[in-house]
Design an enzyme around this catalytic site. Structure first.
Site, PDB file in Angstrom:
ATOM      1  CG  ASP A  22      -2.066   0.963   1.102  1.00 34.32           C
ATOM      2  OD1 ASP A  22      -2.308   1.468  -0.012  1.00 34.32           O
ATOM      3  OD2 ASP A  22      -2.724   1.233   2.121  1.00 34.32           O
ATOM      4  CG  HIS A  39      -0.216   1.955  -9.395  1.00 37.58           C
ATOM      5  ND1 HIS A  39      -0.402   1.652  -8.066  1.00 37.58           N
ATOM      6  CD2 HIS A  39      -1.326   2.643  -9.779  1.00 37.58           C
ATOM      7  CE1 HIS A  39      -1.575   2.129  -7.660  1.00 37.58           C
ATOM      8  NE2 HIS A  39      -2.142   2.747  -8.686  1.00 37.58           N
ATOM      9  CG  LEU A 133       9.851 -16.873  -3.878  1.00 34.86           C
ATOM     10  CD1 LEU A 133       9.810 -16.941  -2.350  1.00 34.86           C
ATOM     11  CD2 LEU A 133      10.177 -15.454  -4.342  1.00 34.86           C
TER      12      LEU A 133
HETATM   13  C1  FPP Z   1      -1.973   0.212  -3.300  1.00 35.29           C
HETATM   14  O1  FPP Z   1      -1.514   1.518  -3.352  1.00 35.29           O
HETATM   15  C2  FPP Z   1      -1.412  -0.544  -4.414  1.00 35.29           C
HETATM   16  C3  FPP Z   1      -2.129  -1.109  -5.403  1.00 35.29           C
HETATM   17  C4  FPP Z   1      -3.601  -1.073  -5.471  1.00 35.29           C
HETATM   18  C5  FPP Z   1      -1.480  -1.804  -6.510  1.00 35.29           C
HETATM   19  C6  FPP Z   1      -0.240  -2.589  -6.147  1.00 35.29           C
HETATM   20  C7  FPP Z   1       0.315  -3.174  -7.381  1.00 35.29           C
HETATM   21  C8  FPP Z   1       1.609  -3.157  -7.715  1.00 35.29           C
HETATM   22  C9  FPP Z   1       2.687  -2.615  -6.882  1.00 35.29           C
HETATM   23  C10 FPP Z   1       1.973  -3.818  -8.973  1.00 35.29           C
HETATM   24  C11 FPP Z   1       2.542  -5.171  -8.650  1.00 35.29           C
HETATM   25  C12 FPP Z   1       2.507  -6.004  -9.828  1.00 35.29           C
HETATM   26  C13 FPP Z   1       3.013  -7.252  -9.873  1.00 35.29           C
HETATM   27  C14 FPP Z   1       2.887  -8.031 -11.119  1.00 35.29           C
HETATM   28  C15 FPP Z   1       3.668  -7.871  -8.707  1.00 35.29           C
HETATM   29  P1  FPP Z   1      -2.583   2.689  -3.424  1.00 35.29           P
HETATM   30  O2  FPP Z   1      -2.778   3.038  -4.854  1.00 35.29           O
HETATM   31  O3  FPP Z   1      -3.819   2.288  -2.689  1.00 35.29           O
HETATM   32  O4  FPP Z   1      -1.826   3.826  -2.680  1.00 35.29           O
HETATM   33  P2  FPP Z   1      -2.465   4.949  -1.753  1.00 35.29           P
HETATM   34  O5  FPP Z   1      -3.040   4.241  -0.558  1.00 35.29           O
HETATM   35  O6  FPP Z   1      -1.283   5.793  -1.404  1.00 35.29           O
HETATM   36  O7  FPP Z   1      -3.488   5.661  -2.591  1.00 35.29           O
END
Ligand code: FPP
Length: 253
Positions: A22, A39, A133
């Site tokens: 997050d 992201h 893994l």
């Molecule tokens: C939450 O941050 C994150 C997500 C909803 C997406 C997480 C996905 C990735 C890091 C891509 C990973 C991909 C692979 C293939 C492993 P948020 O957008 O809710 O952040 P915020 O709380 O600051 O708004």
């Protein structure tokens, strides 16, 4: 999920780590960049974590990449996230395969596009025999969806007469939910400052140690992982028993 718990030194390294990644959006906003840049930076942090877990001999790593609830985000952000997933799987598959990583994707595939589903199937087949893994990526995943689906499958066996309702036990639920065949996560890490599960692995996290950090996901480094592992190593895990019972027989789901 297997039930046996290791003891002594082996118990100090989690066999299975689950991560709620997050804080991507806030990371980007702090830099006056679009959320999608957060992201993309999040994918880099995920890659670092995968490599670090592989090096440390962690058996399984489950990443929450896209939740059932994330479908409610603006259309543009949803399509960017799913596209990022597709491109990441395409780009990283062969390197992960070379490193003996097995990749599985859990979640509701009915909601994903055909191209992404096809890529998921390709990567799962490519890495199916890998023994390093065990990497699980949760996409369009929700813990309630997972438990509901497992119940539906058992209910249909009861309906067709092949199962007695009284014979349903925790083991059957374990075998029916996502991550069946893997030990349940010992450690949950959530970045971004929130202290909640957000519908992630509700069944499987029953006895996990929960580690919350304010660090935003794109900033999460190997050093942060080590901090979490050190914290985990200091936890006394009783699985509902008492310390004297820590002989591997104390049970959990
Ligand atoms: C939450 O941050 C994150 C997500 C909803 C997406 C997480 C996905 C990735 C890091 C891509 C990973 C991909 C692979 C293939 C492993 P948020 O957008 O809710 O952040 P915020 O709380 O600051 O708004």
């Amino acid at each position: 999920m297997k039930d046996h718990q290791p003891t002594g030194e082996a118990a100090r390294l989690p066999r299975h780590i689950a991560v709620v990644m997050d804080g991507n959006g806030r990371w980007a906003e702090q830099r006056r960049m679009p959320r999608t840049a957060g992201h993309r930076a999040g994918v880099k942090a995920a890659r670092t974590l995968i490599e670090s877990c592989g090096r440390r001999g962690v058996h399984a790593l489950t990443l929450f990449a896209f939740s059932s609830e994330n479908w409610r985000r603006p259309k543009q952000e949803v399509s960017t996230l799913l596209d990022l997933m597709l491109r990441t799987l395409r780009k990283e598959a062969s390197k992960l395969h070379e490193n003996n990583v097995r990749i599985r994707v859990i979640g509701d595939r009915d909601r994903l596009g055909g191209t992404l589903c096809h890529q998921i199937e390709r990567v799962e087949a490519l890495t199916a025999d890998n023994t390093g893994l065990q990497l699980v990526v949760a996409v369009s995943y929700g813990g309630r969806w997972d438990i509901t689906r497992a119940c539906q499958r058992l209910a249909s066996r009861v309906a067709d007469g092949s199962l007695d309702a009284e014979d349903i036990d925790e083991g059957m639920l374990n075998d029916g939910v996502a991550l069946a065949g893997l030990p349940g996560p010992d450690l949950l890490i959530r970045t971004g400052g929130e202290c909640r599960l957000s519908n992630f692995l509700l069944w499987q996290l029953a006895y996990a140690e929960l580690y919350f950090t304010d660090v935003l996901w794109p900033d999460f480094t190997e050093a942060h992982l080590d901090r979490a592992l050190t914290w985990f190593a200091g936890r006394e895990r009783r699985f509902g028993g008492v310390p004297a019972m820590l002989d591997g027989t104390a049970g959990r789901a």
